[in-house]
Enzyme design. Structure first.
Site, PDB file in Angstrom:
ATOM      1  N   ARG A  96       7.612  -6.315 -16.337  1.00  0.00           N
ATOM      2  CA  ARG A  96       6.667  -5.496 -15.582  1.00  0.00           C
ATOM      3  C   ARG A  96       6.231  -4.358 -16.503  1.00  0.00           C
ATOM      4  O   ARG A  96       5.640  -4.613 -17.543  1.00  0.00           O
ATOM      5  CB  ARG A  96       7.363  -5.011 -14.304  1.00  0.00           C
ATOM      6  CG  ARG A  96       6.431  -4.538 -13.229  1.00  0.00           C
ATOM      7  CD  ARG A  96       7.151  -4.221 -11.928  1.00  0.00           C
ATOM      8  NE  ARG A  96       8.014  -3.044 -12.015  1.00  0.00           N
ATOM      9  CZ  ARG A  96       8.701  -2.541 -10.980  1.00  0.00           C
ATOM     10  NH1 ARG A  96       8.630  -3.119  -9.799  1.00  0.00           N
ATOM     11  NH2 ARG A  96       9.446  -1.467 -11.115  1.00  0.00           N
TER      12      ARG A  96
ATOM     13  N   MET B 294      -0.912  -7.960  17.353  1.00  0.00           N
ATOM     14  CA  MET B 294      -1.255  -6.806  16.531  1.00  0.00           C
ATOM     15  C   MET B 294      -0.661  -5.515  17.098  1.00  0.00           C
ATOM     16  O   MET B 294      -0.110  -4.697  16.372  1.00  0.00           O
ATOM     17  CB  MET B 294      -2.778  -6.687  16.420  1.00  0.00           C
ATOM     18  CG  MET B 294      -3.230  -5.675  15.391  1.00  0.00           C
ATOM     19  SD  MET B 294      -5.027  -5.556  15.302  1.00  0.00           S
ATOM     20  CE  MET B 294      -5.465  -7.101  14.539  1.00  0.00           C
TER      21      MET B 294
ATOM     22  N   TYR C  36       0.006 -15.768  22.116  1.00  0.00           N
ATOM     23  CA  TYR C  36      -0.886 -16.653  21.373  1.00  0.00           C
ATOM     24  C   TYR C  36      -0.217 -17.961  20.980  1.00  0.00           C
ATOM     25  O   TYR C  36       0.965 -17.981  20.629  1.00  0.00           O
ATOM     26  CB  TYR C  36      -1.324 -15.973  20.060  1.00  0.00           C
ATOM     27  CG  TYR C  36      -2.288 -14.830  20.235  1.00  0.00           C
ATOM     28  CD1 TYR C  36      -3.543 -15.021  20.816  1.00  0.00           C
ATOM     29  CD2 TYR C  36      -1.951 -13.552  19.792  1.00  0.00           C
ATOM     30  CE1 TYR C  36      -4.433 -13.964  20.960  1.00  0.00           C
ATOM     31  CE2 TYR C  36      -2.835 -12.497  19.917  1.00  0.00           C
ATOM     32  CZ  TYR C  36      -4.082 -12.708  20.512  1.00  0.00           C
ATOM     33  OH  TYR C  36      -4.947 -11.669  20.641  1.00  0.00           O
TER      34      TYR C  36
ATOM     35  N   LYS D  19       9.330   7.355  -3.723  1.00  0.00           N
ATOM     36  CA  LYS D  19       8.001   6.713  -3.729  1.00  0.00           C
ATOM     37  C   LYS D  19       7.722   6.084  -2.362  1.00  0.00           C
ATOM     38  O   LYS D  19       8.646   5.934  -1.540  1.00  0.00           O
ATOM     39  CB  LYS D  19       7.962   5.648  -4.835  1.00  0.00           C
ATOM     40  CG  LYS D  19       8.876   4.479  -4.576  1.00  0.00           C
ATOM     41  CD  LYS D  19       9.028   3.587  -5.803  1.00  0.00           C
ATOM     42  CE  LYS D  19       9.922   2.409  -5.467  1.00  0.00           C
ATOM     43  NZ  LYS D  19      10.383   1.679  -6.638  1.00  0.00           N
TER      44      LYS D  19
HETATM   45  C1  LIG Z   1      11.813   1.710  -6.712  1.00  0.00           C
HETATM   46  C2  LIG Z   1      12.429   1.969  -8.007  1.00  0.00           C
HETATM   47  C3  LIG Z   1      13.773   2.363  -8.094  1.00  0.00           C
HETATM   48  C4  LIG Z   1      14.706   2.423  -6.902  1.00  0.00           C
HETATM   49  O1  LIG Z   1      15.210   1.173  -6.584  1.00  0.00           O
HETATM   50  P1  LIG Z   1      16.267   0.990  -5.381  1.00  0.00           P
HETATM   51  O2  LIG Z   1      16.629  -0.437  -5.428  1.00  0.00           O
HETATM   52  O3  LIG Z   1      15.558   1.384  -4.131  1.00  0.00           O
HETATM   53  O4  LIG Z   1      17.421   1.901  -5.663  1.00  0.00           O
HETATM   54  C5  LIG Z   1      14.263   2.707  -9.345  1.00  0.00           C
HETATM   55  N1  LIG Z   1      13.468   2.651 -10.430  1.00  0.00           N
HETATM   56  C6  LIG Z   1      12.190   2.262 -10.395  1.00  0.00           C
HETATM   57  C7  LIG Z   1      11.390   2.223 -11.638  1.00  0.00           C
HETATM   58  C8  LIG Z   1      11.634   1.891  -9.182  1.00  0.00           C
HETATM   59  O5  LIG Z   1      10.361   1.496  -9.133  1.00  0.00           O
END
Ligand SMILES: *Cc1c(COP(=O)(O)O)cnc(C)c1O
Length: 368
Positions: free
Chosen positions: A131, A312, A264, A35
């Protein structure tokens, strides 16, 4: 000069990490989590490499990510963690949904009946993450109902850990117990499932959580999610190698007298006559502003401190102690001993955010 950071993605480190993961888990399969554009490493290239190395399941957050992988010719199973909006696309593109409720299950069952085509699903249970996943109520009863819907095959049960730390894996064990109890209860009623629950931290710290498949991201990309509890630096117990290295080149070098202000808000005043280099990288590239006056970079194998507010598009570093430094010289922002965990500590965040933000901003090249 092309602006911004460059990321070198070392695909042989990725293979090494996959192999290390296999040996740690006694050869268990893993759902490779790709992802967020493979945590900033480039989902297509990373997925192709992983599939070439024998990975048969990939995990993404959203449907759009799965569609991109299909477009680029990836045929492996793709599990979509958080997105069920268009069941038809799951059938057309042979994608695997994660189901969070009876309502979601019904939508897939209807589509399945319409197409006269069974679909394999993963059902997610919230065992304490707070979640996604079924929570409250009676998940056992709901899953039995889902399993009885036409056209659905409940093949996998999944859950996600909330809190796995080296100090106290107690909460993770509690979540695991819930999962095991549910799995057993379902099996007794004739719904036999496989389970996956273990992401990176639990894979290392709670081996009982490995179950039937790992589900990992961070370790594949060569980062251990927690510092060594004893040394407060990356753990030496495991051999995961960073896949991403981020570099840039010095845009300009300026001389300042003692007592002059840099960047800055004048947050840094030179304490001596100084050579200050300007880098064509800033927080727009994912080089977090929160790291201002804390970060270090590596030039010619030597560390140099970042000074003044990170801007930036520009960042200043003090190169007074770097012999023979000149404009155009290469500067390492991540890698060469600068780890994700170290950058994360400077930025007040975790290694995941360092990877995704720096990886997103960078022009990538791949080393095979
Ligand atoms: C991102 C994610 C993982 C992977 O987690 P890591 O700590 O990067 O191994 C596994 N399961 C779900 C549902 C996730 O969202």
């Amino acid at each position: 000069m092309l602006r911004g950071p460059r990321a070198e993605i070392d695909l042989s480190a990725l293979s090494h990490n996959l192999g290390h993961l296999k040996s740690l888990s006694g050869g268990l399969p893993a759902i490779a989590v790709v992802k967020a554009d493979a945590y900033g490493h480039g989902a297509t290239q990373i997925s192709k490499k992983l599939v070439g190395e024998g990975v048969s399941r990939l995990g993404v957050a959203f449907l759009s990510e799965a569609l991109l992988l299909r477009e680029s010719g990836i045929r492996a199973e793709i599990i979509v963690f958080f997105d069920v909006e268009e069941p038809a696309l799951f059938f057309e593109q042979k994608l695997t949904p994660v189901i969070n409720s009876i309502k979601e299950a019904r939508a897939f069952s209807r589509e399945s009946v319409k197409r006269n085509k069974e679909i394999e699903i993963h059902v997610k249970v919230d065992t304490g993450m707070g979640r996604m996943g079924m929570n409250g109520g009676n998940p056992e009863k709901e899953i039995l109902e889902i399993a009885a819907l036409p056209g659905l095959k409940v093949r996998w049960l999944m859950s996600h850990f909330s809190d796995v730390s080296p100090g106290d894996p107690g909460y993770a064990r509690l979540q695991l117990d819930k999962m095991n109890a549910l799995r057993t209860a379902l099996a007794q009623k004739g719904v036999k499932t496989l389970c996956h629950m273990s992401s990176s931290a639990s894979t290392l710290l709670v081996p009982e959580s490995h179950m039937d498949s790992l589900r990992v991201g961070l370790l594949l990309y060569g980062c251990i999610p927690f510092p060594d509890p004893e040394e407060n630096r990356p753990s030496k117990k495991w051999d995961f190698r960073p896949v991403m290295k981020v570099k840039t080149n010095i845009r300009a070098i300026k001389k300042f007298k003692k007592g002059e202000a840099i960047s800055y808000e004048r947050s840094f005043i030179t304490g001596r006559d100084s050579l200050i280099a300007v880098l064509p990288v800033g927080y727009a590239d994912g080089y977090h502003r929160m790291m201002s006056n804390k970060a270090h970079v590596v030039i010619n194998g030597k560390r140099a401190p970042q000074v003044g507010r990170i801007c930036m598009d520009l960042t200043m570093i003090d190169v007074s102690d770097i012999e023979g430094v000149s404009e155009g010289d290469e500067v390492v922002l991540l890698g060469d001993g600068l780890g994700h965990l170290e950058l994360a500590s400077w930025a007040g965040t975790n290694p995941y955010e360092i990877m995704t933000s720096l990886g997103k901003g960078a022009r990538r090249s791949y080393l095979v």
